[in-house]
Write an enzyme that holds these catalytic residues in place. Structure first.
Site, PDB file in Angstrom:
ATOM      1  N   HIS A  79      13.492   0.439  -4.769  1.00  0.00           N
ATOM      2  CA  HIS A  79      12.602  -0.422  -3.989  1.00  0.00           C
ATOM      3  C   HIS A  79      11.748  -1.231  -4.960  1.00  0.00           C
ATOM      4  O   HIS A  79      10.859  -0.685  -5.605  1.00  0.00           O
ATOM      5  CB  HIS A  79      11.740   0.483  -3.087  1.00  0.00           C
ATOM      6  CG  HIS A  79      10.703  -0.228  -2.297  1.00  0.00           C
ATOM      7  ND1 HIS A  79       9.681   0.443  -1.659  1.00  0.00           N
ATOM      8  CD2 HIS A  79      10.521  -1.545  -2.017  1.00  0.00           C
ATOM      9  CE1 HIS A  79       8.905  -0.433  -1.021  1.00  0.00           C
ATOM     10  NE2 HIS A  79       9.394  -1.645  -1.239  1.00  0.00           N
ATOM     11  N   SER A 129      10.733  10.109  -2.206  1.00  0.00           N
ATOM     12  CA  SER A 129      10.252   9.081  -3.130  1.00  0.00           C
ATOM     13  C   SER A 129       9.752   9.730  -4.416  1.00  0.00           C
ATOM     14  O   SER A 129       8.775  10.482  -4.414  1.00  0.00           O
ATOM     15  CB  SER A 129       9.127   8.274  -2.486  1.00  0.00           C
ATOM     16  OG  SER A 129       8.516   7.482  -3.482  1.00  0.00           O
ATOM     17  N   MET A 167       6.904  -0.913  -9.315  1.00  0.00           N
ATOM     18  CA  MET A 167       5.742  -1.774  -9.020  1.00  0.00           C
ATOM     19  C   MET A 167       5.299  -2.481 -10.287  1.00  0.00           C
ATOM     20  O   MET A 167       5.226  -1.853 -11.342  1.00  0.00           O
ATOM     21  CB  MET A 167       4.587  -0.914  -8.514  1.00  0.00           C
ATOM     22  CG  MET A 167       4.939  -0.031  -7.338  1.00  0.00           C
ATOM     23  SD  MET A 167       3.520   0.986  -6.903  1.00  0.00           S
ATOM     24  CE  MET A 167       4.229   1.960  -5.574  1.00  0.00           C
ATOM     25  N   MET A 189       8.948  -3.613  -5.850  1.00  0.00           N
ATOM     26  CA  MET A 189       7.703  -4.259  -5.416  1.00  0.00           C
ATOM     27  C   MET A 189       7.246  -5.130  -6.570  1.00  0.00           C
ATOM     28  O   MET A 189       6.250  -4.850  -7.243  1.00  0.00           O
ATOM     29  CB  MET A 189       6.672  -3.185  -5.042  1.00  0.00           C
ATOM     30  CG  MET A 189       6.989  -2.539  -3.700  1.00  0.00           C
ATOM     31  SD  MET A 189       6.205  -0.935  -3.503  1.00  0.00           S
ATOM     32  CE  MET A 189       7.449   0.078  -4.288  1.00  0.00           C
ATOM     33  N   HIS A 206      14.693   7.795  -3.570  1.00  0.00           N
ATOM     34  CA  HIS A 206      13.998   6.518  -3.388  1.00  0.00           C
ATOM     35  C   HIS A 206      13.115   6.293  -4.609  1.00  0.00           C
ATOM     36  O   HIS A 206      12.300   7.141  -4.962  1.00  0.00           O
ATOM     37  CB  HIS A 206      13.158   6.561  -2.107  1.00  0.00           C
ATOM     38  CG  HIS A 206      12.446   5.277  -1.817  1.00  0.00           C
ATOM     39  ND1 HIS A 206      13.044   4.225  -1.138  1.00  0.00           N
ATOM     40  CD2 HIS A 206      11.183   4.863  -2.100  1.00  0.00           C
ATOM     41  CE1 HIS A 206      12.174   3.237  -1.015  1.00  0.00           C
ATOM     42  NE2 HIS A 206      11.033   3.591  -1.597  1.00  0.00           N
ATOM     43  N   ASP A 265      10.469   3.736  -6.576  1.00  0.00           N
ATOM     44  CA  ASP A 265       9.538   2.623  -6.394  1.00  0.00           C
ATOM     45  C   ASP A 265       9.181   1.975  -7.721  1.00  0.00           C
ATOM     46  O   ASP A 265       8.589   2.609  -8.589  1.00  0.00           O
ATOM     47  CB  ASP A 265       8.248   3.149  -5.749  1.00  0.00           C
ATOM     48  CG  ASP A 265       8.480   3.610  -4.325  1.00  0.00           C
ATOM     49  OD1 ASP A 265       8.962   2.801  -3.522  1.00  0.00           O
ATOM     50  OD2 ASP A 265       8.187   4.784  -4.021  1.00  0.00           O
ATOM     51  N   MET A 270       7.984  -1.338   5.913  1.00  0.00           N
ATOM     52  CA  MET A 270       6.852  -0.661   5.268  1.00  0.00           C
ATOM     53  C   MET A 270       5.884  -0.191   6.354  1.00  0.00           C
ATOM     54  O   MET A 270       5.361  -0.995   7.122  1.00  0.00           O
ATOM     55  CB  MET A 270       6.122  -1.607   4.312  1.00  0.00           C
ATOM     56  CG  MET A 270       6.922  -2.030   3.082  1.00  0.00           C
ATOM     57  SD  MET A 270       7.605  -0.667   2.116  1.00  0.00           S
ATOM     58  CE  MET A 270       6.131   0.273   1.717  1.00  0.00           C
ATOM     59  N   ASP A 329       9.332   3.404   5.245  1.00  0.00           N
ATOM     60  CA  ASP A 329       8.730   3.788   3.966  1.00  0.00           C
ATOM     61  C   ASP A 329       7.212   3.802   4.053  1.00  0.00           C
ATOM     62  O   ASP A 329       6.580   2.758   4.202  1.00  0.00           O
ATOM     63  CB  ASP A 329       9.201   2.799   2.889  1.00  0.00           C
ATOM     64  CG  ASP A 329       8.789   3.238   1.494  1.00  0.00           C
ATOM     65  OD1 ASP A 329       8.280   4.360   1.337  1.00  0.00           O
ATOM     66  OD2 ASP A 329       8.981   2.431   0.561  1.00  0.00           O
TER      67      ASP A 329
HETATM   68  C1  DX5 Z   1       4.668   2.746  -1.249  1.00  0.00           C
HETATM   69  C2  DX5 Z   1       6.035   3.174  -1.710  1.00  0.00           C
HETATM   70  C3  DX5 Z   1       6.524   4.374  -0.981  1.00  0.00           C
HETATM   71  C4  DX5 Z   1       5.721   5.619  -1.286  1.00  0.00           C
HETATM   72  C5  DX5 Z   1       5.840   6.551  -0.136  1.00  0.00           C
HETATM   73  O1  DX5 Z   1       4.323   1.568  -1.869  1.00  0.00           O
HETATM   74  O2  DX5 Z   1       6.964   2.138  -1.479  1.00  0.00           O
HETATM   75  O3  DX5 Z   1       7.899   4.601  -1.227  1.00  0.00           O
HETATM   76  O4  DX5 Z   1       6.146   6.254  -2.468  1.00  0.00           O
HETATM   77  O5  DX5 Z   1       4.994   7.629  -0.360  1.00  0.00           O
HETATM   78  P1  DX5 Z   1       4.375   8.465   0.842  1.00  0.00           P
HETATM   79  O6  DX5 Z   1       5.515   9.098   1.575  1.00  0.00           O
HETATM   80  O7  DX5 Z   1       3.497   9.442   0.135  1.00  0.00           O
HETATM   81  O8  DX5 Z   1       3.596   7.524   1.727  1.00  0.00           O
HETATM   82 ZN    ZN Z   2       9.155   2.626  -1.500  1.00  0.00          ZN
END
Ligand code: DX5
Ligand code: ZN
Length: 221
Positions: free
Chosen positions: A68, A10, A39, A70, A35, A37, A139, A177
């Site tokens: 991903h 990630s 947000m 969010m 990956h 993220d 998750m 994840d």
């Molecule tokens: C959380 C993200 C994850 C996060 C995982 O909201 O969707 O992808 O980056 O990070 P680690 O592996 O540090 O929990």
């Molecule tokens: Zn993620």
């Protein structure tokens, strides 16, 4: 037959001041996917980065780009994420009123369609749509931040989801994840996981390339 578990570091845990360096490192590792993220500060209580940064990232990635989302109202950005280089686009179950329509729209853009479930959301809710989903992202932390600790109930959810996929004859991948480390990786794969996202565990390691290689070896069963 041995199982090739996919490892997806990630980028949220990368050094944003050295993004290109960290992306090249993943390119040169045994990792399978990136990956990424996104947000929005509304669906989750944090803002990561947006389109210009994603564009800069995908200029350098040489592996599958797993995005991903969010965010609320993901439908309005499906084409944008395709244009920015997403190969897989995952939306949250909790953010989609018309999930079936959203999945069709993602696939119409030529991307694989993923659905992420928050820790409180039951896999049973996917019963009627599982055959339309390319990947379910379970998750294993509450979304919003990297570096949180793994929620143990995840194993039961993975097994339940695996049963549902088998029962429905679907070919859906299971991605995990949040809080993935060498302590839970094998048990997750044994429960049915196909893709492991790992942020802090990879990027905060002394030797990220070796850490990916170790995860890869540990989960090839
Ligand atoms: C959380 C993200 C994850 C996060 C995982 O909201 O969707 O992808 O980056 O990070 P680690 O592996 O540090 O929990
Ligand atoms: Zn993620």
């Amino acid at each position: 037959m041995s199982k090739n578990t996919l490892i997806a570091p990630s980028v949220l845990a990368a050094d944003f001041a050295n993004l290109q360096r960290d992306i090249e490192m993943i390119n040169n590792s045994q990792a399978d996917w990136f990956h990424i993220d996104i947000m929005d500060g509304v669906f989750v209580p944090n803002i990561s980065f947006g389109m210009p940064v994603l564009e800069a990232i995908t200029r350098h990635t040489k592996k599958t780009v797993d995005v991903h989302l969010m965010i609320v109202n993901p439908d309005q950005y499906i084409k944008t994420f395709k244009d920015l280089g997403a190969d897989i686009l995952t939306v949250h179950y909790e953010a989609c009123t018309h999930l079936h329509r959203t999945l069709q729209a993602i696939k119409a853009q030529g991307m694989k369609a993923g659905v992420a479930l928050n820790p409180h959301t039951s896999v049973d809710l996917l019963e009627d749509v599982i055959n339309d989903i390319d990947m379910v992202c379970i998750m294993s932390v509450n979304p919003g931040f990297g570096g949180q600790s793994f929620i143990e109930n995840t194993y039961v959810k993975v097994k339940k989801l695996k049963d549902l996929i088998t029962r429905k004859g679907a070919s859906t991948l299971i991605e995990i994840d949040g809080g993935v480390t060498n302590k839970n990786a094998l048990q997750l794969v044994e429960a049915g996981a196909d893709v492991l996202v790992a942020g802090s565990f990879v990027f905060k390691a002394e030797n990220p390339i070796q850490t990916v290689a170790d995860l890869k070896q540990l989960t090839t069963v």
